[in-house]
Design a protein around this motif. Structure first.
Motif, PDB file in Angstrom:
ATOM      1  N   ARG A 268       0.825  -1.215   0.000  1.00  8.57           N
ATOM      2  CA  ARG A 268       0.000   0.000   0.000  1.00  8.57           C
ATOM      3  C   ARG A 268       0.859   1.264   0.000  1.00  8.57           C
ATOM      4  O   ARG A 268       0.556   2.230  -0.710  1.00  8.57           O
ATOM      5  N   LEU A 269       1.914   1.244   0.761  1.00  5.63           N
ATOM      6  CA  LEU A 269       2.782   2.417   0.817  1.00  5.63           C
ATOM      7  C   LEU A 269       3.383   2.710  -0.567  1.00  5.63           C
ATOM      8  O   LEU A 269       3.450   3.860  -0.995  1.00  5.63           O
ATOM      9  N   GLN A 270       3.780   1.650  -1.273  1.00  2.00           N
ATOM     10  CA  GLN A 270       4.389   1.860  -2.584  1.00  2.00           C
ATOM     11  C   GLN A 270       3.380   2.459  -3.563  1.00  2.00           C
ATOM     12  O   GLN A 270       3.702   3.350  -4.350  1.00  2.00           O
ATOM     13  N   ILE A 271       2.168   1.973  -3.503  1.00  3.47           N
ATOM     14  CA  ILE A 271       1.121   2.486  -4.405  1.00  3.47           C
ATOM     15  C   ILE A 271       0.912   3.987  -4.179  1.00  3.47           C
ATOM     16  O   ILE A 271       0.835   4.767  -5.131  1.00  3.47           O
ATOM     17  N   GLN A 272       0.858   4.363  -2.907  1.00  5.93           N
ATOM     18  CA  GLN A 272       0.627   5.788  -2.605  1.00  5.93           C
ATOM     19  C   GLN A 272       1.872   6.631  -2.886  1.00  5.93           C
ATOM     20  O   GLN A 272       1.764   7.774  -3.325  1.00  5.93           O
ATOM     21  N   LEU A 273       3.046   6.062  -2.645  1.00  2.00           N
ATOM     22  CA  LEU A 273       4.283   6.787  -2.974  1.00  2.00           C
ATOM     23  C   LEU A 273       4.332   7.100  -4.467  1.00  2.00           C
ATOM     24  O   LEU A 273       4.761   8.176  -4.891  1.00  2.00           O
TER      25      LEU A 273
ATOM     26  N   HIS B 267       7.701  18.328   4.535  1.00  2.61           N
ATOM     27  CA  HIS B 267       6.502  18.527   5.353  1.00  2.61           C
ATOM     28  C   HIS B 267       5.242  18.370   4.497  1.00  2.61           C
ATOM     29  O   HIS B 267       4.324  17.601   4.819  1.00  2.61           O
ATOM     30  N   ARG B 268       5.220  19.086   3.385  1.00  3.45           N
ATOM     31  CA  ARG B 268       4.053  19.018   2.490  1.00  3.45           C
ATOM     32  C   ARG B 268       3.889  17.613   1.908  1.00  3.45           C
ATOM     33  O   ARG B 268       2.782  17.077   1.823  1.00  3.45           O
ATOM     34  N   GLY B 269       5.014  17.031   1.492  1.00  3.30           N
ATOM     35  CA  GLY B 269       4.972  15.701   0.859  1.00  3.30           C
ATOM     36  C   GLY B 269       4.450  14.636   1.804  1.00  3.30           C
ATOM     37  O   GLY B 269       3.616  13.802   1.421  1.00  3.30           O
ATOM     38  N   LEU B 270       4.948  14.675   3.039  1.00  6.18           N
ATOM     39  CA  LEU B 270       4.492  13.670   4.007  1.00  6.18           C
ATOM     40  C   LEU B 270       3.029  13.882   4.360  1.00  6.18           C
ATOM     41  O   LEU B 270       2.303  12.916   4.608  1.00  6.18           O
ATOM     42  N   GLY B 271       2.602  15.132   4.387  1.00  5.16           N
ATOM     43  CA  GLY B 271       1.184  15.415   4.636  1.00  5.16           C
ATOM     44  C   GLY B 271       0.318  14.810   3.537  1.00  5.16           C
ATOM     45  O   GLY B 271      -0.712  14.181   3.808  1.00  5.16           O
TER      46      GLY B 271
ATOM     47  N   ALA C  38       5.032  20.209  11.476  1.00  7.81           N
ATOM     48  CA  ALA C  38       6.026  19.568  10.594  1.00  7.81           C
ATOM     49  C   ALA C  38       6.715  18.414  11.307  1.00  7.81           C
ATOM     50  O   ALA C  38       6.916  17.339  10.725  1.00  7.81           O
ATOM     51  N   GLU C  39       7.034  18.621  12.565  1.00 10.64           N
ATOM     52  CA  GLU C  39       7.710  17.549  13.314  1.00 10.64           C
ATOM     53  C   GLU C  39       6.797  16.340  13.458  1.00 10.64           C
ATOM     54  O   GLU C  39       7.229  15.192  13.295  1.00 10.64           O
ATOM     55  N   ARG C  40       5.518  16.619  13.727  1.00  7.24           N
ATOM     56  CA  ARG C  40       4.556  15.520  13.871  1.00  7.24           C
ATOM     57  C   ARG C  40       4.453  14.738  12.559  1.00  7.24           C
ATOM     58  O   ARG C  40       4.442  13.510  12.550  1.00  7.24           O
ATOM     59  N   GLU C  41       4.410  15.487  11.462  1.00  6.63           N
ATOM     60  CA  GLU C  41       4.281  14.861  10.143  1.00  6.63           C
ATOM     61  C   GLU C  41       5.522  14.010   9.812  1.00  6.63           C
ATOM     62  O   GLU C  41       5.400  12.901   9.282  1.00  6.63           O
ATOM     63  N   ILE C  42       6.683  14.552  10.128  1.00  6.67           N
ATOM     64  CA  ILE C  42       7.929  13.831   9.821  1.00  6.67           C
ATOM     65  C   ILE C  42       8.046  12.560  10.656  1.00  6.67           C
ATOM     66  O   ILE C  42       8.402  11.495  10.158  1.00  6.67           O
ATOM     67  N   ARG C  43       7.715  12.665  11.938  1.00  8.31           N
ATOM     68  CA  ARG C  43       7.793  11.476  12.800  1.00  8.31           C
ATOM     69  C   ARG C  43       6.764  10.431  12.352  1.00  8.31           C
ATOM     70  O   ARG C  43       7.052   9.233  12.342  1.00  8.31           O
ATOM     71  N   ALA C  44       5.581  10.904  11.944  1.00  2.89           N
ATOM     72  CA  ALA C  44       4.552   9.968  11.463  1.00  2.89           C
ATOM     73  C   ALA C  44       5.036   9.298  10.173  1.00  2.89           C
ATOM     74  O   ALA C  44       4.797   8.105   9.943  1.00  2.89           O
ATOM     75  N   GLY C  45       5.731  10.077   9.331  1.00  2.59           N
ATOM     76  CA  GLY C  45       6.269   9.525   8.083  1.00  2.59           C
ATOM     77  C   GLY C  45       7.293   8.435   8.362  1.00  2.59           C
ATOM     78  O   GLY C  45       7.277   7.376   7.728  1.00  2.59           O
ATOM     79  N   ASP C  46       8.165   8.678   9.322  1.00  2.00           N
ATOM     80  CA  ASP C  46       9.168   7.671   9.691  1.00  2.00           C
ATOM     81  C   ASP C  46       8.487   6.382  10.167  1.00  2.00           C
ATOM     82  O   ASP C  46       8.889   5.277   9.807  1.00  2.00           O
TER      83      ASP C  46
ATOM     84  N   ASP D 122       9.902  14.299  -7.489  1.00  2.00           N
ATOM     85  CA  ASP D 122      10.812  15.077  -6.636  1.00  2.00           C
ATOM     86  C   ASP D 122      10.481  14.870  -5.158  1.00  2.00           C
ATOM     87  O   ASP D 122      11.371  14.667  -4.325  1.00  2.00           O
ATOM     88  N   THR D 123       9.197  14.916  -4.845  1.00  2.00           N
ATOM     89  CA  THR D 123       8.765  14.711  -3.454  1.00  2.00           C
ATOM     90  C   THR D 123       9.058  13.289  -3.012  1.00  2.00           C
ATOM     91  O   THR D 123       9.555  13.048  -1.907  1.00  2.00           O
ATOM     92  N   ARG D 124       8.758  12.337  -3.898  1.00  2.00           N
ATOM     93  CA  ARG D 124       9.032  10.932  -3.571  1.00  2.00           C
ATOM     94  C   ARG D 124      10.521  10.733  -3.298  1.00  2.00           C
ATOM     95  O   ARG D 124      10.920  10.066  -2.342  1.00  2.00           O
ATOM     96  N   ASP D 125      11.334  11.333  -4.150  1.00  2.00           N
ATOM     97  CA  ASP D 125      12.784  11.225  -4.011  1.00  2.00           C
ATOM     98  C   ASP D 125      13.233  11.759  -2.646  1.00  2.00           C
ATOM     99  O   ASP D 125      14.030  11.124  -1.942  1.00  2.00           O
ATOM    100  N   LEU D 126      12.701  12.892  -2.276  1.00  2.00           N
ATOM    101  CA  LEU D 126      13.085  13.527  -1.007  1.00  2.00           C
ATOM    102  C   LEU D 126      12.677  12.672   0.193  1.00  2.00           C
ATOM    103  O   LEU D 126      13.475  12.428   1.116  1.00  2.00           O
ATOM    104  N   ILE D 127      11.443  12.180   0.165  1.00  2.00           N
ATOM    105  CA  ILE D 127      10.946  11.375   1.285  1.00  2.00           C
ATOM    106  C   ILE D 127      11.758  10.085   1.431  1.00  2.00           C
ATOM    107  O   ILE D 127      12.176   9.711   2.528  1.00  2.00           O
ATOM    108  N   VAL D 128      11.987   9.438   0.313  1.00  2.00           N
ATOM    109  CA  VAL D 128      12.697   8.151   0.335  1.00  2.00           C
ATOM    110  C   VAL D 128      14.164   8.349   0.720  1.00  2.00           C
ATOM    111  O   VAL D 128      14.728   7.576   1.504  1.00  2.00           O
ATOM    112  N   LEU D 129      14.759   9.383   0.186  1.00  2.00           N
ATOM    113  CA  LEU D 129      16.163   9.673   0.514  1.00  2.00           C
ATOM    114  C   LEU D 129      16.309   9.940   2.008  1.00  2.00           C
ATOM    115  O   LEU D 129      17.228   9.443   2.666  1.00  2.00           O
TER     116      LEU D 129
END
Lengths: 155, 169
Positions: A98-103, A143-147, B26-34, A109-116
């Motif tokens: 599921r994570l891969q599908i959403q990624l 921040h935006r990408g993870l949101g 932002a910190e909450r989002e980053i930690r949730a992402g991890d 660019d955002t995917r690259d940043l998050i994964v890196l």
């Protein structure tokens, strides 16, 4: 070295491509290149050096695929959309998680940043240096990408 | 405060770039992402692939460098000959050398260091250079007398290069 970093680098390539065979190829290329370039390692963070090369290999691959597509199909194919087109399975037919599908739904660019950020375990200062952008910019994008990723995962 | 796997103080860093509420978000989002990545691990790399990569690296390190400049080829070979000759003249110990004497050929900094990863790379490079010199010695032996005269400068350059790269690690 291969045992120590192989898993993380493989995860990095896999989360960028969503393709196991391709990740195998890129991982092999990475370590061979690492040996070739060992003379250019000037100390400092080894992981930063390693993932800088990994990132370059991935982007070289992207450029190469884009050129091939242009030549083969005679049209402007956006390779970065390819993962979205094959959202449910990779080229080998393996089911994507599921994570891969959403990624794959994020822009590259955002995917690259998050994964890196996750797999390299580098600091934002190092990540920003690799991406040639200010730390604040990298932070905002992450921040935006993870949101967005969280919304997709919850949706 | 939660440890950050990326070796940085995230709260402080975010506070420098964002206002308090946005930094917190932002910190909450980053930690949730991890955590999201933690609970969704990527597929494991196949052990066979890792073994294949190791073999490819070994082959790459064992192979002599193609296309290297003749100056370095002959220089390296001649340097090896001189080193062997010098050992013969000056280095012969009064008693049989122990294993420690051989081991001490590796720079002391490597023995003292705890940085296994970095040292592995240096040793791999060191080993490849030794293999290259060995190959060149064999080639020199096969050519027997075809080394150009006036190679003294080349030998000196090679010795300087070897000294810089290994003995002063």
């Amino acid at each position: 070295m291969v045992d120590l970093y192989g898993g993380r680098c493989y995860g990095y390539f896999y989360r960028l491509t969503g393709d196991r065979d391709l990740s195998d190829e890129l991982l092999s290329e990475l370590f061979v290149k690492l040996v070739e370039k060992i003379g250019s390692y000037k100390g400092g963070s080894f992981e930063s050096w390693l993932f800088r090369i990994a990132s370059n290999i991935f982007h070289d691959h992207l450029r190469s695929r884009k050129r091939q597509k242009k030549l083969a199909e005679g049209r402007r194919a956006d390779l970065e959309q390819r993962p979205t087109e094959t959202a449910q399975s990779d080229l080998t037919g393996d089911k994507l998680d599921r994570l891969q599908i959403q990624l794959n739904r994020l822009d590259s660019d955002t995917r690259d940043l998050i994964v890196l950020r996750y797999y390299s375990e580098m600091s934002f200062k190092e990540i920003a240096a690799i991406r040639s952008e200010p730390i604040g910019t990298a932070l905002s994008k992450l921040h935006r990408g993870l949101g967005k990723l969280r919304e997709l995962m919850e949706g | 405060m939660e440890d950050d796997r990326n070796r940085e103080e995230l709260t402080e860093l975010l506070g420098r770039f964002f206002g308090p509420s946005e930094a917190e978000s932002a910190e909450r989002e980053i930690r949730a992402g991890d955590r999201l990545f933690d609970v969704s691990p990527s597929p494991q790399v196949a052990p066979e692939l890792l073994e294949d990569i190791k073999q490819r690296i070994a082959v790459r390190l064992a192979a002599p460098r193609r296309g290297s400049h003749p100056l370095y080829r002959y220089g390296g070979a001649a340097a090896a000959v001189i080193v062997v000759a010098l050992i013969g003249f000056f280095g012969r110990p009064a008693q049989e050398p122990s294993d420690i004497h051989y081991a001490s050929l590796i720079p002391a900094a490597l023995w003292d260091s705890d940085d296994i990863v970095s040292d592995d790379m240096k040793l791999a490079y060191f080993r490849s250079e030794l293999r290259r010199v060995e190959t060149q010695m064999l080639a020199l032996d096969a050519d027997d007398g075809e080394v150009a005269t006036g190679a003294l400068d080349e030998v000196e350059m090679e010795l300087i290069r070897i000294e810089r790269q290994f003995w002063k690690e």
